[in-house]
Design a protein around this motif. Structure first.
Motif, short mmCIF file in Angstrom:
data_model
loop_
_atom_site.label_atom_id
_atom_site.label_comp_id
_atom_site.label_asym_id
_atom_site.label_seq_id
_atom_site.Cartn_x
_atom_site.Cartn_y
_atom_site.Cartn_z
N GLN A 268 111.19 -0.72 66.49
CA GLN A 268 111.00 -0.58 67.93
C GLN A 268 110.83 0.88 68.36
O GLN A 268 110.33 1.16 69.45
CB GLN A 268 112.21 -1.18 68.68
N GLN A 269 111.24 1.79 67.48
CA GLN A 269 111.16 3.23 67.82
C GLN A 269 109.87 3.89 67.35
O GLN A 269 109.68 5.09 67.55
CB GLN A 269 112.34 3.98 67.17
N GLU A 270 108.96 3.12 66.75
CA GLU A 270 107.78 3.75 66.15
C GLU A 270 106.98 4.59 67.15
O GLU A 270 106.62 5.75 66.87
CB GLU A 270 106.86 2.70 65.54
N LYS A 271 106.71 4.06 68.32
CA LYS A 271 105.93 4.80 69.31
C LYS A 271 106.66 6.07 69.72
O LYS A 271 106.04 7.15 69.84
CB LYS A 271 105.67 3.91 70.52
N GLU A 272 107.96 5.96 69.93
CA GLU A 272 108.76 7.12 70.31
C GLU A 272 108.77 8.17 69.20
O GLU A 272 108.69 9.38 69.47
CB GLU A 272 110.19 6.69 70.65
N MET A 273 108.85 7.71 67.97
CA MET A 273 108.84 8.62 66.84
C MET A 273 107.52 9.38 66.76
O MET A 273 107.49 10.59 66.50
CB MET A 273 109.08 7.86 65.53
N LEU A 274 106.42 8.69 66.97
CA LEU A 274 105.10 9.34 66.93
C LEU A 274 104.96 10.36 68.06
O LEU A 274 104.37 11.43 67.86
CB LEU A 274 104.00 8.29 67.01
N THR A 275 105.52 10.05 69.21
CA THR A 275 105.50 11.01 70.31
C THR A 275 106.31 12.25 69.96
O THR A 275 105.92 13.38 70.27
CB THR A 275 106.07 10.36 71.59
N PHE A 276 107.44 12.04 69.29
CA PHE A 276 108.28 13.16 68.86
C PHE A 276 107.55 14.01 67.82
O PHE A 276 107.57 15.25 67.90
CB PHE A 276 109.59 12.61 68.27
N ILE A 277 106.89 13.37 66.87
CA ILE A 277 106.12 14.10 65.85
C ILE A 277 105.00 14.89 66.51
O ILE A 277 104.75 16.05 66.15
CB ILE A 277 105.56 13.12 64.80
N GLU A 278 104.33 14.28 67.47
CA GLU A 278 103.25 14.98 68.18
C GLU A 278 103.77 16.26 68.82
O GLU A 278 103.12 17.32 68.76
CB GLU A 278 102.66 14.07 69.27
N HIS B 257 112.62 21.24 55.85
CA HIS B 257 112.22 22.54 56.37
C HIS B 257 111.38 22.40 57.65
O HIS B 257 110.69 21.40 57.86
CB HIS B 257 111.46 23.37 55.32
N MET B 258 111.46 23.43 58.48
CA MET B 258 110.79 23.42 59.78
C MET B 258 109.49 24.21 59.78
O MET B 258 108.71 24.13 60.73
CB MET B 258 111.72 24.01 60.85
N ASP B 259 109.24 25.00 58.74
CA ASP B 259 108.05 25.85 58.72
C ASP B 259 106.85 25.14 58.09
O ASP B 259 106.99 24.16 57.36
CB ASP B 259 108.34 27.16 57.98
N THR B 260 105.68 25.65 58.40
CA THR B 260 104.43 25.17 57.82
C THR B 260 103.69 26.36 57.20
O THR B 260 104.15 27.49 57.28
CB THR B 260 103.53 24.51 58.88
N VAL B 261 102.52 26.09 56.65
CA VAL B 261 101.72 27.15 56.03
C VAL B 261 100.62 27.66 56.96
O VAL B 261 99.87 28.56 56.59
CB VAL B 261 101.07 26.65 54.72
N ALA C 131 97.84 9.58 61.17
CA ALA C 131 98.02 10.65 62.16
C ALA C 131 97.69 11.97 61.47
O ALA C 131 98.04 12.18 60.30
CB ALA C 131 99.44 10.66 62.69
N TYR C 132 97.03 12.85 62.20
CA TYR C 132 96.59 14.13 61.65
C TYR C 132 97.16 15.29 62.46
O TYR C 132 97.51 15.14 63.63
CB TYR C 132 95.06 14.21 61.65
N GLY C 133 97.20 16.45 61.83
CA GLY C 133 97.63 17.65 62.51
C GLY C 133 98.36 18.58 61.56
O GLY C 133 98.84 18.15 60.50
N PRO C 134 98.45 19.87 61.90
CA PRO C 134 99.09 20.85 61.00
C PRO C 134 100.58 20.58 60.81
O PRO C 134 101.34 20.58 61.78
CB PRO C 134 98.85 22.19 61.70
N GLY C 135 100.95 20.30 59.56
CA GLY C 135 102.36 20.04 59.26
C GLY C 135 102.80 18.62 59.53
O GLY C 135 103.99 18.30 59.43
N VAL C 136 101.86 17.72 59.81
CA VAL C 136 102.24 16.36 60.19
C VAL C 136 103.00 15.65 59.07
O VAL C 136 103.95 14.91 59.33
CB VAL C 136 101.01 15.54 60.64
N ILE C 137 102.60 15.90 57.81
CA ILE C 137 103.30 15.25 56.70
C ILE C 137 104.24 16.22 55.99
O ILE C 137 105.23 15.81 55.38
CB ILE C 137 102.32 14.60 55.70
N ASP C 138 103.95 17.51 56.08
CA ASP C 138 104.77 18.52 55.39
C ASP C 138 105.31 19.54 56.37
O ASP C 138 104.82 20.65 56.47
CB ASP C 138 103.92 19.19 54.31
N TYR D 249 97.50 14.43 56.54
CA TYR D 249 97.70 13.19 57.30
C TYR D 249 99.01 12.50 56.96
O TYR D 249 99.60 12.70 55.91
CB TYR D 249 96.54 12.22 57.07
N LEU D 250 99.43 11.67 57.90
CA LEU D 250 100.58 10.76 57.76
C LEU D 250 100.07 9.33 57.75
O LEU D 250 99.24 8.97 58.61
CB LEU D 250 101.54 10.96 58.93
#
Length: 379
Positions: A7-17, A79-83, A101-108, A355-356
Motif C-alpha cells: 500500500q506504500q508503493e506510491k508514497e515510496m516512489l514519491t519519497f525516492i523522487e 550511503h547517501m552520496d552519488t557519483v 524509474a530513472y534518475g541519478p542515484g535512483v538505484i545506487d 534505473y530501478l
C-alpha cells in the motif's frame, strides 16, 4: 505486513523522487546534507535517535537507532552520496517509464534509503519490536572509498552479529556474498629534463621509467586467483621534443582474499624500490582502502537464513560475487556476518541510464523487514 508495504508503493516512489532530485555527489556537501536532513527528520518522526557526525569537507554521517533500542546486534549500512556532478538532477530528474524509474542515484542507492525507512515503518505498523535491534549508519562518502566514514563504520559495527548492506541487488536479483578488496595508488616518477634534439644524453626520462614500471605492474595480475592490477591513468612530459622530467600513473589493485593483500603490497614496494632508468626517482603513494569481503562460514550461515526468509515470502534468493567495492568489506573484515546487495533490483548504476525495477521496491522492502524480524529474535 506485506499488504501494508504494498500500500506504500506510491508514497515510496514519491519519497525516492524527492531524494533523486537532490544532487548529492560525494563532493557536494550541501547536497548530501540536504538528503541527510530529510532522512533525519523521517527517522526522528518514528521515535528514533539520530546522531549527526559532522564533517568539514564531505556530507555529515548519521548513526540512527530507536530511543528504546535494546543491545542492537544488526547494523544496516546505506550511503547517501552519488557519483554525479552538481546539476545532473536538473538535467535528468526522476521519471518513470513503464515498470522502471530513472534518475541519478535512483538505484545506487536512493531507492535503498526508501526500502530501509519503509521496512521500519512496516515493523512499527505491525507492532513487531525488531526495530529495537538495529543500528543504521548512513554515510556520505562511500562512492569515493569512505575516507571519513570507514573508522565510524568499524567502530559502530564492532561486536555486531549481523551486517545488512543496502547496495542494490544485481540485475538478476542476486545478493552479494563476496567482493574483491581494492587499493588505489599513485606512482610518481621524477627525471631530468633536456632537449631531445640538442642534448638528449643529459636527460633522464620519467616517462621511460614509468613505462618499465607499468609493464611490471601488469605482471602482478593473476586473474585466475582474483588479483588484477590496472594502470588507468597516466600523464607526463611537457612537449614531444623534451625529455620528460615528471610522469605519474593512477593504479587500481583488486584482490580476492585477505592473505593476498600483504603479498601484493610487498610486490609493489619491491617494484618501486629500484629504477630501470638511472637518475630517475620513484615515489609510490596510496593504500589498500577496502579489504576483501570473503564468503566465509558466518556469511554462508546468514545467507541460509535470508534464503529461508525468501522462501517464506515467495522470493527465490541467489547470491554472487563481484569485483566492485562497498562498505560491506569493512564489516566482513571485522568478523561480522555480512550480506550485501539487499537493496531493490536495478541496473546501469553510475550512468545516465541508471534505473530501478519498480516491482522490486516493495518486494525487497518486505524482504528486509522480514529479515530484521527473523534476526532480531536471535539471542
Amino acid at each position: 505486513m506485506e499488504s501494508f508495504i504494498y500500500q506504500q508503493e506510491k508514497e515510496m516512489l514519491t519519497f525516492i523522487e524527492k531524494l533523486v532530485n537532490i544532487d548529492s555527489g560525494s563532493h557536494d556537501k550541501d547536497g548530501v546534507d540536504q538528503v541527510g536532513h530529510i532522512l533525519e527528520e523521517n527517522y526522528l518522526s518514528l521515535g528514533f535517535h539520530v546522531k549527526v557526525i559532522t564533517q568539514e569537507n564531505y556530507g555529515n554521517h548519521l548513526v540512527i537507532q530507536h530511543k528504546e533500542a535494546i543491545n542492537p546486534n544488526i547494523v544496516i549500512l546505506a550511503h547517501m552520496d552519488t557519483v554525479f556532478p552538481k546539476g545532473t538532477a536538473l538535467e535528468r530528474p526522476f521519471n518513470i517509464e513503464g515498470n522502471r524509474a530513472y534518475g541519478p542515484g535512483v538505484i545506487d542507492m536512493k531507492s535503498s534509503q526508501a526500502a530501509v525507512l519503509y521496512a521500519i515503518k512496516a515493523l512499527l505498523n505491525e507492532g513487531h519490536e525488531g526495530y529495537k535491534k538495529i543500528k543504521i549508519i548512513l554515510n556520505s562518502d562511500e562512492e569515493i572509498g569512505s575516507p571519513t566514514s570507514r573508522s565510524l563504520i568499524e567502530s559502530e559495527a564492532k561486536g555486531m552479529r549481523y551486517a545488512l548492506v543496502m547496495e542494490p541487488a544485481r540485475k538478476d536479483g542476486s545478493l552479494v556474498t563476496a567482493r574483491r578488496g581494492k587499493g588505489n595508488y599513485t606512482l610518481i616518477v621524477e627525471g631530468k629534463a633536456a632537449h631531445s634534439g640538442i642534448e638528449p644524453e643529459k636527460g633522464r626520462s620519467a616517462i621511460e621509467e614509468l613505462a618499465h614500471k607499468i609493464i611490471q605492474l601488469y605482471e602482478l595480475s593473476d586473474h585466475e586467483n582474483g588479483i588484477s592490477v590496472n594502470v588507468g591513468l597516466i600523464e607526463g612530459g611537457s612537449s614531444a621534443n623534451t625529455i620528460s622530467d615528471h610522469a605519474e600513473a593512477q593504479i587500481d589493485v583488486r584482490m580476492k582474499e585477505m592473505e593476498q593483500v600483504e603479498i601484493i603490497e610487498e610486490r609493489l614496494e619491491e617494484i618501486c624500490s629500484t629504477t630501470e632508468v638511472s637518475g630517475t626517482k620513484i615515489v609510490l603513494e596510496g593504500e589498500m582502502n577496502r579489504p576483501p569481503m570473503e564468503k566465509n562460514k558466518k556469511t554462508r550461515a546468514l545467507l541460509r537464513i535470508i534464503q529461508d526468509v525468501g522462501d517464506e515470502i515467495g522470493i527465490e534468493i541467489e547470491d554472487t560475487a563481484t569485483g566492485g567495492g562497498s562498505d560491506a568489506s569493512f564489516t566482513s573484515s571485522l568478523g561480522v556476518a555480512t550480506i550485501d546487495g539487499l537493496g531493490p533490483v536495478g541496473g546501469n548504476a553510475h550512468s545516465d541510464k541508471e534505473y530501478l525495477e519498480i516491482p522490486s521496491l516493495v518486494e525487497r522492502t518486505l524482504l528486509l523487514a522480514t529479515i530484521i524480524k527473523r534476526l532480531s529474535q536471535d539471542k
